[in-house]
Design a protein around this motif. Structure first.
Motif, PDB file in Angstrom:
ATOM      1  N   GLU A  11      22.969  46.143  29.299  1.00  0.00           N
ATOM      2  CA  GLU A  11      21.746  46.717  29.850  1.00  0.00           C
ATOM      3  C   GLU A  11      22.037  48.194  30.048  1.00  0.00           C
ATOM      4  O   GLU A  11      22.804  48.558  30.936  1.00  0.00           O
ATOM      5  N   ASP A 139      17.042  38.805  28.752  1.00  0.00           N
ATOM      6  CA  ASP A 139      16.965  39.035  30.195  1.00  0.00           C
ATOM      7  C   ASP A 139      15.580  39.659  30.457  1.00  0.00           C
ATOM      8  O   ASP A 139      15.101  40.432  29.641  1.00  0.00           O
ATOM      9  N   HIS A 141      14.876  42.051  32.231  1.00  0.00           N
ATOM     10  CA  HIS A 141      14.984  43.509  32.323  1.00  0.00           C
ATOM     11  C   HIS A 141      15.225  44.105  30.948  1.00  0.00           C
ATOM     12  O   HIS A 141      16.208  44.803  30.704  1.00  0.00           O
ATOM     13  N   HIS A 163      18.734  35.716  38.162  1.00  0.00           N
ATOM     14  CA  HIS A 163      18.682  35.010  36.872  1.00  0.00           C
ATOM     15  C   HIS A 163      19.502  33.720  36.888  1.00  0.00           C
ATOM     16  O   HIS A 163      20.495  33.589  36.173  1.00  0.00           O
ATOM     17  N   HIS A 438      20.148  40.111  42.709  1.00  0.00           N
ATOM     18  CA  HIS A 438      20.944  38.947  42.314  1.00  0.00           C
ATOM     19  C   HIS A 438      21.745  38.340  43.460  1.00  0.00           C
ATOM     20  O   HIS A 438      22.132  37.182  43.410  1.00  0.00           O
TER      21      HIS A 438
HETATM   22 ZN   LIG Z   1      18.159  41.302  34.568  1.00  0.00          ZN
END
Ligand SMILES: [Zn+2]
Length: 488
Positions: A11, A139, A141, A163, A438
């Protein structure tokens, strides 16, 4: 039946001060063909699931390489191309294939490539031809571009934030791919862009009910699968933003209608999907006035999981200044300080300098007399069903404040950050956790108050704090005059 599976994922925070190269992937997670452990990793669930299904159903699974790097800055071009071409070479060798499964995060950016996943899919498709079924898992994101959706046959996105459902969505992806191969379904995509970005934690309302609602719509009236790509605001790319993705069983008009309806509902509730992020003074004022169980101050702006250093010291300085008791901060990334604690050993009292190293936004380091409470070689924490390494780790005490230091950069996921060092997470009154959301899976049940504070790192919760040059506008909340559109 022959199916190929591989994974290339990170990411990318284009505002992060930390560089990303092949070295970053090899330090985090790299499994060459056949060497993936028999446990799921965040972005490799398609391979993990397909392994089991291949054994049970007698198809051939050809495993390619899997790569994951902790979020950080734009990936070095030649390193991205090298990892991509490693997988493409394995794919060519594996031909002929009926299907390809790709574990992608969806927010991977390399120098010269703002849509890495689109680039990979274009090259995979040119090797496999049009008949091959291509399934991808993302994901939320991610930057869900039109190109990816046109090139893949079917894609799933984690529905939960935290997640915790990456294996479940991998199961569904593999099932959709197998059903397509067996001629039972014909997935047709509808991708809707409500022209916005927002933050969508699913542990709180209203997103909890929204996710439960879309789950109930699946498997009925010709709707195969529904995803919400939240978008990842810490990247200056044209397609940053929220998207709704619906797969119908060859009922395009119904899929389009549902995608638009859900997208419009998300837009109508813009700004209401999460509680606002506070400045550190207001966050601490609320947390210290709280008279219940643990109060958690989340620090999303210094979240390693979004590309930050996780060594910002602002919150620690404030806690020391106020002489707060029964407080903890976790995790602070400082391999050098951990090494000193390992050398000195538990029980040692010594002056220690830690944190405040990586960038200006990390703030000044902490210089304090500390007591080393505990150390551990090769520590870890759980994130759902995945084990996340934290490297060598140490707990130090400064007055009434305990700080968990780690040597492998990662965010707060599991309470093992504390328990593996012999510390009781229930014993604190206030905890600062470097994470956006998270942490909520494991720490949420301990707390009776959770607030978020912005301490000025490269992961602010407000897009207005980033300077975007490539982002397609208009986009709420930066712009107000806009209209949603169907992309696919
Ligand atoms: Zn994520």
């Amino acid at each position: 039946m022959r199916i190929f599976a591989a994974s290339l994922a990170t990411e990318t925070n284009t505002f992060s001060p930390i560089p990303t190269s092949r070295r970053s992937f090899e330090a985090c997670f790299y499994a060459p063909p056949g060497e993936h452990p028999d446990e799921p990793k965040l972005c490799t669930a398609p391979l993990y699931v397909a392994r089991r299904r291949a054994k049970a159903e007698g198809f051939t699974l050809i495993e390619g390489s899997c790569f994951w790097a902790e979020p950080s800055g734009t990936v070095v071009r030649s390193d991205y191309e090298g990892m991509r071409d490693e997988i493409l070479g394995q794919l060519r060798q594996a031909m002929p294939l009926n299907a390809v499964l790709l574990g992608l995060h969806g927010a991977f950016i390399a120098e010269g490539y703002h849509d890495v996943e689109g680039d990979i899919l274009e090259r995979v498709r040119s090797i496999t031809g049009d008949e091959c079924v291509i399934g991808c898992e993302y994901d939320p994101h991610c930057h869900m571009t039109e190109k990816r959706i046109r090139l893949a046959t079917v894609s799933t996105v984690f529905k939960e934030y935290p997640h915790i459902d990456f294996v479940e969505r991998g199961e569904e992806l593999v099932e959709l791919v197998l059903q397509t191969l067996r001629g039972k379904i014909k997935p047709v995509a509808s991708l809707y862009d409500p022209r916005m970005w927002d933050f969508f934690p699913t542990s709180t309302e209203p997103m909890r009910s929204f996710v439960d609602k879309i789950k109930k719509l699946e498997g009925k009236d010709g709707i195969l699968h529904i995803s919400v790509a939240h978008g990842f605001l810490h990247a200056d790319v044209p397609d940053m933003g929220t998207r709704v993705l619906v797969y119908s069983d060859d009922r395009k008009a119904d899929g389009d209608r549902l995608a638009q309806q859900l997208g419009d509902e998300i837009f109508a509730n813009r700004g209401k999907w999460c509680a606002p992020t506070l400045d550190i003074e207001r966050a601490f004022a609320q947390a210290l006035a709280h008279n219940g169980r643990l109060a958690i101050v989340a620090e999303p702006s210094d979240n390693a999981g979004g590309g930050a250093a996780s060594d910002c010291t602002l919150a620690i300085h404030k806690l020391i200044e106020r002489k707060v008791e029964k407080a903890a901060v976790a995790p602070v990334w400082d391999p050098g300080a951990v090494e000193f604690c390992m050398m000195a050993g538990p029980g040692a009292r010594m002056p220690l300098r830690f944190g405040g190293k990586v960038a200006a936004e990390s703030g000044p380091p902490v210089d304090a007399e500390v007591e080393v409470l505990a150390t551990r070689h090769a520590g870890w924490q759980m994130f759902g069903s995945a084990r996340v390494e934290v490297g060598d780790t140490a707990a130090v005490r400064i007055g009434g404040i305990d700080v968990i230091l780690i040597s492998r950069r990662t965010q707060a996921f599991g309470i093992e950050l504390f328990t593996q060092l012999g510390l009781d997470p229930w014993s604190y009154r206030l905890m600062v956790l470097k994470s956006a959301q998270h942490f909520a899976g494991a720490y949420g049940p301990l707390a009776s108050l959770i607030v978020s504070a912005d301490t000025g790192g490269c992961c602010p919760q407000d897009p207005a704090k980033h300077t975007y040059a490539k982002l397609k506008r208009p986009l709420w909340p930066l712009d107000q005059q806009l209209e949603g559109r169907m992309l696919v």
